[in-house]
Design a protein around this motif. Structure first.
Motif, PDB file in Angstrom:
ATOM      1  N   GLU A 116      11.597   8.269   5.599  1.00 19.02           N
ATOM      2  CA  GLU A 116      11.546   7.074   6.454  1.00 19.02           C
ATOM      3  C   GLU A 116      10.445   7.188   7.499  1.00 19.02           C
ATOM      4  N   TRP A 119       7.251   6.149   6.101  1.00 19.46           N
ATOM      5  CA  TRP A 119       7.108   4.692   6.032  1.00 19.46           C
ATOM      6  C   TRP A 119       6.709   4.080   7.374  1.00 19.46           C
ATOM      7  N   LYS A 167      13.383   0.582   5.746  1.00 16.19           N
ATOM      8  CA  LYS A 167      13.928  -0.258   4.684  1.00 16.19           C
ATOM      9  C   LYS A 167      13.183  -1.585   4.590  1.00 16.19           C
ATOM     10  N   GLN A 170       9.832  -0.951   2.904  1.00 18.57           N
ATOM     11  CA  GLN A 170      10.004  -0.728   1.471  1.00 18.57           C
ATOM     12  C   GLN A 170      10.218  -2.047   0.740  1.00 18.57           C
ATOM     13  N   TRP A 175       9.386  -1.410  -3.258  1.00 21.09           N
ATOM     14  CA  TRP A 175       9.429   0.014  -3.595  1.00 21.09           C
ATOM     15  C   TRP A 175      10.566   0.330  -4.555  1.00 21.09           C
ATOM     16  N   GLY A 188       7.440   7.193  -6.717  1.00 21.59           N
ATOM     17  CA  GLY A 188       7.785   5.913  -6.119  1.00 21.59           C
ATOM     18  C   GLY A 188       6.633   4.947  -6.288  1.00 21.59           C
ATOM     19  N   PRO A 190       5.036   0.926  -5.282  1.00 24.21           N
ATOM     20  CA  PRO A 190       5.092  -0.367  -4.589  1.00 24.21           C
ATOM     21  C   PRO A 190       4.856  -1.483  -5.615  1.00 24.21           C
ATOM     22  N   VAL A 293       2.380   3.641   2.620  1.00 26.84           N
ATOM     23  CA  VAL A 293       2.866   3.673   1.243  1.00 26.84           C
ATOM     24  C   VAL A 293       2.299   4.877   0.504  1.00 26.84           C
ATOM     25  N   GLY A 314      14.958   7.281  -1.238  1.00 30.56           N
ATOM     26  CA  GLY A 314      14.912   5.911  -0.774  1.00 30.56           C
ATOM     27  C   GLY A 314      15.590   4.992  -1.761  1.00 30.56           C
ATOM     28  N   SER A 317      14.567  -1.367  -4.238  1.00 36.86           N
ATOM     29  CA  SER A 317      14.497  -2.639  -3.540  1.00 36.86           C
ATOM     30  C   SER A 317      15.581  -3.574  -4.061  1.00 36.86           C
TER      31      SER A 317
END
Length: 506
Positions: A116, A119, A167, A170, A175, A188, A190, A293, A314, A317
């Motif tokens: 986090e 991010w 969050k 993301q 994400w 991960g 995007p 990202v 994480g 989405s």
């Protein structure tokens, strides 16, 4: 990478500060009695202690309260004056939540915190849960940027804010975590930035429509492959690369900097004579979005995921409006649904019947119990009392409106049960629907989830379907006095007990 560092000690506790305040505010005790001088008469002096004793004695005569040394004292040990002793004391405000030492947190929580902080742009390192100077510095950066006290440890409110900000970011980029079948690595993505996917010579390539953002995995396992050789090659190819970050360790390396007019980052890991890596490339115009990202992607990259590896860093989405199916289980308005569909909703609606409350859940089976009120025409489903024996089943559900032109038709799909897996998986929207046997008896609930492995040529991960058997549902409902009764046959009877469930998130 192991960077051993010291954790900044926590600030002095508020209780100690409070004790100092009370000591400073308390009236002084009796002064030392001066030595008597010959031939002089000393006049008696009423000291503070005597004044409090007199006040207490007077109060005892008027109110009937005992005249004790503690009379007139507040519950926290401070002394009240006689004038205010009879008044109701206003409680002192609660002290702010004390930050936890990050070292006392479980490994998974520390990994989530690193992720986090990446991010929010405060952390740039491996997502491994290691407690070191880099994590402490990232926490201080997060606190400093939000005008909090820089303690190096997050209190409850700061931790909640961090999770909320991460969050939201993301969700902004779509994400998700996927397994790359071409290399075997986990990464991960995007998905809103790189929706187009193709195969490359040594891995998989994702890109935006105009190529402003590109992600590529690679796998090198020719005889004699070494991490050092790949490291040297990645430093020099293409020739337009200029390095800002240049880190080599025995089992991995990280490179970052400029490649022509674009920014790039490379992470590669070595194991068993094989190198698996990830390259992220993005235009400087997208830097505001892509810089955190890219840091999250490099830190979360798992080249050789094993049984003990974290399956996903994480959450995936979630859609702001998500559709599922519910099964009515009581005439009083109780509806069985998929817990994942109803998770994190600001509003849950049972289509045609109004808002629904989520009354219970079971995280093991992913069952949720909803209820609507003031509805008289709901027909509850009747579950089979026998264990699941059928191999060929029919799945009943209400597909997402986008897949049926905005409609709300109740559909039936033939499927085969293999263990607890249903093949093929039905359309999105069927999660929470009913599975019935050849006689139309309900044998369980359908549960849909995105597969971890995405298919080449698609930006969406395929759906997987599993069955929550009727016996599990019965165990969930019986303690709530909602045990299903013996089944009545017929697919149409099962259809009548279905309702569309709509989750609306912020």
């Amino acid at each position: 990478m192991r960077l051993v560092g010291a954790v900044l000690a926590l600030v002095v506790g508020t209780l100690a500060a409070l004790a100092q305040t009370e000591n400073a505010a308390a009236p002084p005790g009796p002064a030392a009695r001066p030595a008597a001088q010959p031939g002089k008469f000393r006049k008696p002096v009423l000291r503070p202690k005597s004044l409090h004793a007199l006040a207490a004695a007077r109060r005892a005569r008027v109110t009937g309260q005992p005249s004790s040394p503690s009379a007139g004292a507040a519950s926290d040990g401070t002394i009240r004056s006689a004038a205010t002793a009879g008044r109701k004391r206003t409680p002192a405000p609660a002290a702010p939540a004390t930050p936890k030492r990050e070292g006392s947190l479980p490994l998974g929580d520390r990994m989530a915190m690193q992720f986090e902080l990446a991010w929010t742009g405060d952390y740039n390192g491996a997502i491994n849960g290691e407690l070191n100077e880099k994590l402490t510095a990232a926490i201080k950066s997060f606190q400093r940027n939000r005008k909090f006290k820089e303690t190096g440890a997050l209190n409850t409110q700061e931790r909640a804010l961090l999770a909320s900000v991460a969050k939201a970011r993301q969700s902004q980029v779509g994400w998700v975590t996927v397994d790359d079948p071409a290399t075997g690595a986990r990464l991960g993505l995007p998905t809103k930035q790189v929706p187009f996917k193709t195969q490359s010579r040594t891995g998989t390539h994702w890109a935006s429509a105009q190529g402003q953002v590109q992600v590529e995995t690679f796998r090198l396992r020719d005889p004699g492959t070494t991490l050092a050789a790949v490291y040297e090659q990645q430093k020099k190819e293409p020739s337009t690369r200029k390095l800002d970050i240049n880190l080599l360790r025995p089992d991995f390396f990280v490179l970052a900097g400029m490649q022509g007019l674009k920014r790039f980052a490379v992470r590669a890991d070595f194991k068993g004579g094989e190198v698996r890596g990830l390259t992220v490339l993005y235009d400087q115009a997208t830097e505001t979005i892509m810089e955190p990202v890219a840091a999250a992607m490099v830190g979360a990259f798992t080249a050789f995921p094993g049984v003990a590896a974290v399956a996903q860093i994480g959450p995936p989405s979630r859609r702001k409006v998500e559709y599922g199916t519910g099964i009515v289980v009581s005439a009083a308005g109780h509806i069985l649904a998929d817990r994942q569909i109803t998770d994190g909703c600001n509003v849950i609606v049972a289509a045609g019947y109004g808002d629904a409350d989520r009354q219970a859940e079971d995280k093991t089976s992913d069952l949720a119990l909803l209820r609507v009120y003031g509805v008289a025409d709901l027909v509850p489903a009747e579950f089979s009392g026998e264990p699941v024996k059928a191999v060929d089943v029919t799945l009943l559900g209400i597909a997402d409106p986008q897949t049926q032109g905005g409609g709300s038709a109740n559909s039936a799909v033939a499927a085969r049960l293999r263990g607890d897996a249903l093949e093929p998986a039905p359309q999105i929207g069927f999660s929470g629907g009913a599975a019935v046997d050849a006689q139309g008896r309900l044998v369980g609930m359908v549960k849909l989830k995105n597969a971890v492995v995405a298919q080449v040529g698609s930006s969406e991960a395929p759906l997987q379907a599993t069955l929550v058997p009727a016996s599990t549902i019965r165990g969930f409902l019986e303690p709530k006095k909602l045990a299903p009764v013996a089944a009545r046959s017929g697919i149409e009877a099962a259809r009548a007990a279905l309702v569309r469930v709509i989750c609306v998130r912020k």
